[in-house]
Design a protein around this motif. Structure first.
Motif, PDB file in Angstrom:
ATOM      1  N   PRO A 118       0.843  -1.217   0.000  1.00 12.54           N
ATOM      2  CA  PRO A 118       0.000   0.000   0.000  1.00 12.54           C
ATOM      3  C   PRO A 118       0.873   1.260   0.000  1.00 12.54           C
ATOM      4  N   ASN A 119       0.283   2.339  -0.453  1.00 14.52           N
ATOM      5  CA  ASN A 119       1.034   3.607  -0.533  1.00 14.52           C
ATOM      6  C   ASN A 119       1.513   4.090   0.842  1.00 14.52           C
ATOM      7  N   SER A 120       0.727   3.804   1.894  1.00 17.16           N
ATOM      8  CA  SER A 120       1.101   4.236   3.254  1.00 17.16           C
ATOM      9  C   SER A 120       0.532   3.275   4.275  1.00 17.16           C
ATOM     10  N   TYR A 121       1.116   3.351   5.485  1.00 16.17           N
ATOM     11  CA  TYR A 121       0.648   2.477   6.557  1.00 16.17           C
ATOM     12  C   TYR A 121       0.775   3.249   7.887  1.00 16.17           C
ATOM     13  N   THR A 122      -0.226   3.130   8.745  1.00 14.87           N
ATOM     14  CA  THR A 122      -0.254   3.836  10.033  1.00 14.87           C
ATOM     15  C   THR A 122      -0.040   2.857  11.167  1.00 14.87           C
ATOM     16  N   LEU A 123       0.991   3.154  11.990  1.00 17.22           N
ATOM     17  CA  LEU A 123       1.250   2.371  13.196  1.00 17.22           C
ATOM     18  C   LEU A 123       0.592   3.063  14.383  1.00 17.22           C
ATOM     19  N   ASN A 124      -0.064   2.342  15.247  1.00 19.76           N
ATOM     20  CA  ASN A 124      -0.753   2.902  16.431  1.00 19.76           C
ATOM     21  C   ASN A 124      -0.226   2.213  17.684  1.00 19.76           C
ATOM     22  N   ARG A 125       0.042   3.044  18.687  1.00 17.18           N
ATOM     23  CA  ARG A 125       0.511   2.511  19.977  1.00 17.18           C
ATOM     24  C   ARG A 125      -0.210   3.252  21.089  1.00 17.18           C
ATOM     25  N   HIS A 126      -0.810   2.547  22.030  1.00 21.18           N
ATOM     26  CA  HIS A 126      -1.487   3.183  23.155  1.00 21.18           C
ATOM     27  C   HIS A 126      -1.274   2.327  24.407  1.00 21.18           C
ATOM     28  N   ASP A 127      -1.276   3.038  25.556  1.00 20.16           N
ATOM     29  CA  ASP A 127      -1.043   2.356  26.824  1.00 20.16           C
ATOM     30  C   ASP A 127      -1.399   3.311  27.963  1.00 20.16           C
ATOM     31  N   SER A 128      -1.428   2.855  29.182  1.00 20.60           N
ATOM     32  CA  SER A 128      -1.657   3.674  30.388  1.00 20.60           C
ATOM     33  C   SER A 128      -0.866   3.053  31.526  1.00 20.60           C
ATOM     34  N   GLY A 129      -0.621   3.870  32.546  1.00 20.08           N
ATOM     35  CA  GLY A 129       0.152   3.375  33.678  1.00 20.08           C
ATOM     36  C   GLY A 129       0.275   4.410  34.780  1.00 20.08           C
ATOM     37  N   ALA A 130       1.037   4.116  35.797  1.00 15.61           N
ATOM     38  CA  ALA A 130       1.240   5.018  36.949  1.00 15.61           C
ATOM     39  C   ALA A 130       2.640   4.795  37.497  1.00 15.61           C
ATOM     40  N   ASN A 131       3.150   5.841  38.159  1.00 16.17           N
ATOM     41  CA  ASN A 131       4.490   5.752  38.719  1.00 16.17           C
ATOM     42  C   ASN A 131       4.552   6.643  39.955  1.00 16.17           C
ATOM     43  N   ALA A 132       5.318   6.275  40.957  1.00 19.26           N
ATOM     44  CA  ALA A 132       5.500   7.064  42.185  1.00 19.26           C
ATOM     45  C   ALA A 132       6.933   6.890  42.649  1.00 19.26           C
ATOM     46  N   SER A 133       7.460   7.963  43.256  1.00 17.84           N
ATOM     47  CA  SER A 133       8.845   7.898  43.729  1.00 17.84           C
ATOM     48  C   SER A 133       9.020   8.853  44.903  1.00 17.84           C
ATOM     49  N   ILE A 134      10.043   8.622  45.675  1.00 22.71           N
ATOM     50  CA  ILE A 134      10.433   9.485  46.787  1.00 22.71           C
ATOM     51  C   ILE A 134      11.855   9.948  46.548  1.00 22.71           C
ATOM     52  N   SER A 135      12.098  11.238  46.777  1.00 27.06           N
ATOM     53  CA  SER A 135      13.434  11.798  46.530  1.00 27.06           C
ATOM     54  C   SER A 135      13.843  12.680  47.700  1.00 27.06           C
ATOM     55  N   ALA A 136      15.134  12.833  47.870  1.00 29.09           N
ATOM     56  CA  ALA A 136      15.691  13.650  48.952  1.00 29.09           C
ATOM     57  C   ALA A 136      16.896  14.406  48.429  1.00 29.09           C
ATOM     58  N   VAL A 137      17.006  15.657  48.893  1.00 33.08           N
ATOM     59  CA  VAL A 137      18.158  16.498  48.567  1.00 33.08           C
ATOM     60  C   VAL A 137      18.661  17.105  49.869  1.00 33.08           C
ATOM     61  N   TRP A 138      19.946  17.032  50.089  1.00 30.22           N
ATOM     62  CA  TRP A 138      20.532  17.578  51.320  1.00 30.22           C
ATOM     63  C   TRP A 138      21.763  18.400  50.944  1.00 30.22           C
ATOM     64  N   PRO A 139      21.649  19.743  51.047  1.00 29.90           N
ATOM     65  CA  PRO A 139      22.826  20.574  50.793  1.00 29.90           C
ATOM     66  C   PRO A 139      23.848  20.393  51.914  1.00 29.90           C
TER      67      PRO A 139
END
Length: 479
Positions: free
Chosen positions: A129-150
């Motif tokens: 075919p003259n062209s082709y469309t790729l599709n990608r979909h997804d969902s998710g979640a992420n959590a993190s804890i960070s610390a900075v100490w001068p």
């Protein structure tokens, strides 16, 4: 044997003159007090003013704000811990153009040997075919804890805390100065109202006295015992006394309103503490200068300004030093979570900002504060000396005016006796009594000058709260 010498017509005034020495003056001294009148001693007035003054409340609010800011920055430079989380969903489309690939497939046969080309030409090559469309979909979640100490910032955090602490001291000095200024303002209005009321009483007394003289002069003119010129002179004296009385009355009313507004009173405020004076000299000049150089809030403010300039200089210097920071972050999940931790070092080797010039600028600000402090000490010492001398001058003036008061009283007595003996005229007595009221008013003004000079001296020496102690020491009360 009874003398046949006729009585001087001015003796018609004698009963009125005798009455003026007692009940009339007592009535003049009485101050009208309505239901809304508020009688206050100076200490009570000061307590009320401290509780209700907007100026003092604003100064206290400024101090509280800086103290809270300083408290909030106590932990500056410590560790920071943060939790972050996100939920996501996405849909991505990619369009592929297949025309170039089709062309390449059509050219495959031309690249083969001629013996094979005839074989390949018989095989049909499929077209994409003259062209082709790729599709990608997804969902998710992420959590993190960070610390900075001068770990090390070159002293920048200490400079910030020191700067805010110096601002707090400046606000405290401003609040203290506001307290002294409000105390002085209360003295001005409280005892100014006393003086204005006393002047109004004296002017009203003189008006009543001269009104009786004027009425008697009209009778004398009708009897033909004085000339029309003398009658006009008596009328002119009465008109002047009436104008002076109305002016003094208005001044007293305005002074009363000013005092009531200062104390946030709804009605009239009746001062109970009289004008006063300490007949002996107060402490020597050196006592007040020493106090001023240690307690004057202006010097405290200059010192706070100098400390702020020093902390700004420290902050500029901190930017030249290296900065060391520890950091770490970890995913919040069970199992094999991702994490990272480490130490970072940053040291600016070159900056387009001229740090040397900024450092020199901050040092100049420190020098400016030092020079300002030296000038302030000189100015405050001079101000204290000026106020101390003004106080002494007012004290001497009040005491020296005692002879003028006694002389004015004696002249009134002589003019009264002269009327009895026919050696004085009504105008002579009017002049004597007018002068007596003037001298008494001037002496009361001298007492008020003393009180105001004392308030100014105590303010310049940082001792305004001691004003009540000097009231207790007073051995002269101008009632």
């Amino acid at each position: 044997m009874t003398s046949s010498r006729p009585l001087h017509p001015s003796l018609l005034l004698l009963p009125a003159l005798l009455m003026l020495g007692g009940p009339a003056f007592a009535q003049a001294q009485a101050q009208p007090r309505g239901d809304s009148a508020l009688a206050l001693s100076f200490d009570a007035a000061r307590a009320r003013m401290v509780d209700r003054s907007d100026k003092l409340a604003a100064a206290r609010a400024a101090v509280d704000a800086k103290e809270l800011q300083s408290q909030g920055l106590k932990g500056l430079g410590g560790p920071t811990v943060a939790v972050s989380g996100l939920a996501y969903a996405y849909n991505a489309n990619l369009n592929l153009d297949l025309d170039p690939l089709n062309q390449k497939l059509g050219q495959i046969g031309s690249a083969l040997p001629s013996s094979i080309q005839s074989l390949v030409s018989r095989v049909p090559i499929p077209q994409l075919p003259n062209s082709y469309t790729l599709n990608r979909h997804d969902s998710g979640a992420n959590a993190s804890i960070s610390a900075v100490w001068p770990i090390y910032l070159g002293g920048a955090t200490d400079a910030v805390r020191g700067f805010v602490s110096a601002q707090t001291r400046e606000a405290e000095a401003d609040a203290e100065q506001a307290g002294h200024e409000v105390d002085t303002l209360l003295v001005q209005r409280y005892f100014g109202a006393q003086l204005a009321q006393r002047a109004a009483v004296l002017r009203a007394q003189a008006e009543r006295t001269i009104a009786q003289h004027d009425s008697a002069a009209q009778k004398m003119l009708a009897a033909g015992v004085i000339s029309r010129v003398e009658r006009l002179q008596a009328s002119a004296a009465y008109e002047e006394a009436r104008r002076n009385a109305r002016k003094a009355e208005n001044d007293a009313a305005l002074a009363g309103v000013a005092l009531a507004r200062t104390l946030r009173a709804d009605g009239t405020v009746v001062p109970q503490t009289p004008l006063f004076l300490i007949s002996t000299p107060v402490e020597p000049l050196g006592y007040f200068i020493d106090s001023a150089l240690t307690r004057h809030p202006g010097l405290g403010k200059v010192g706070a300004k100098k400390s702020q300039a020093e902390q700004l200089h420290e902050g500029e210097e901190a930017l030249r030093r290296p900065q060391v920071i520890a950091f770490g972050t970890r995913e919040i999940k069970s199992g094999n979570a991702d994490w990272v931790a480490g130490v970072g070092v940053r040291w600016t080797l070159y900056d387009s900002v001229d740090r040397d010039a900024l450092s020199a600028s901050s040092l100049k600000q420190v020098e400016q504060a030092e020079r300002t402090g030296a000038q302030a000490r000189s100015d405050i010492a001079l101000l204290v000396e000026r106020n101390w001398r003004a106080l002494e001058n007012a004290r001497r003036q009040y005491l020296e005016m005692k002879a003028s008061v006694e002389l004015a009283q004696e002249v009134v007595k002589l003019r009264t006796s002269g009327l009895r003996e026919g050696t004085s005229t009504t105008l002579d007595l009017i002049d004597a009594e007018t002068n007596q009221a003037k001298v008494l008013t001037e002496r009361a003004q001298a007492a008020n000058d003393y009180v105001q000079a004392l308030a100014q001296l105590l303010e310049s020496a940082g001792l305004s709260e001691k004003f009540s102690d000097y009231i207790a020491r007073a051995d002269v009360k101008v009632n």
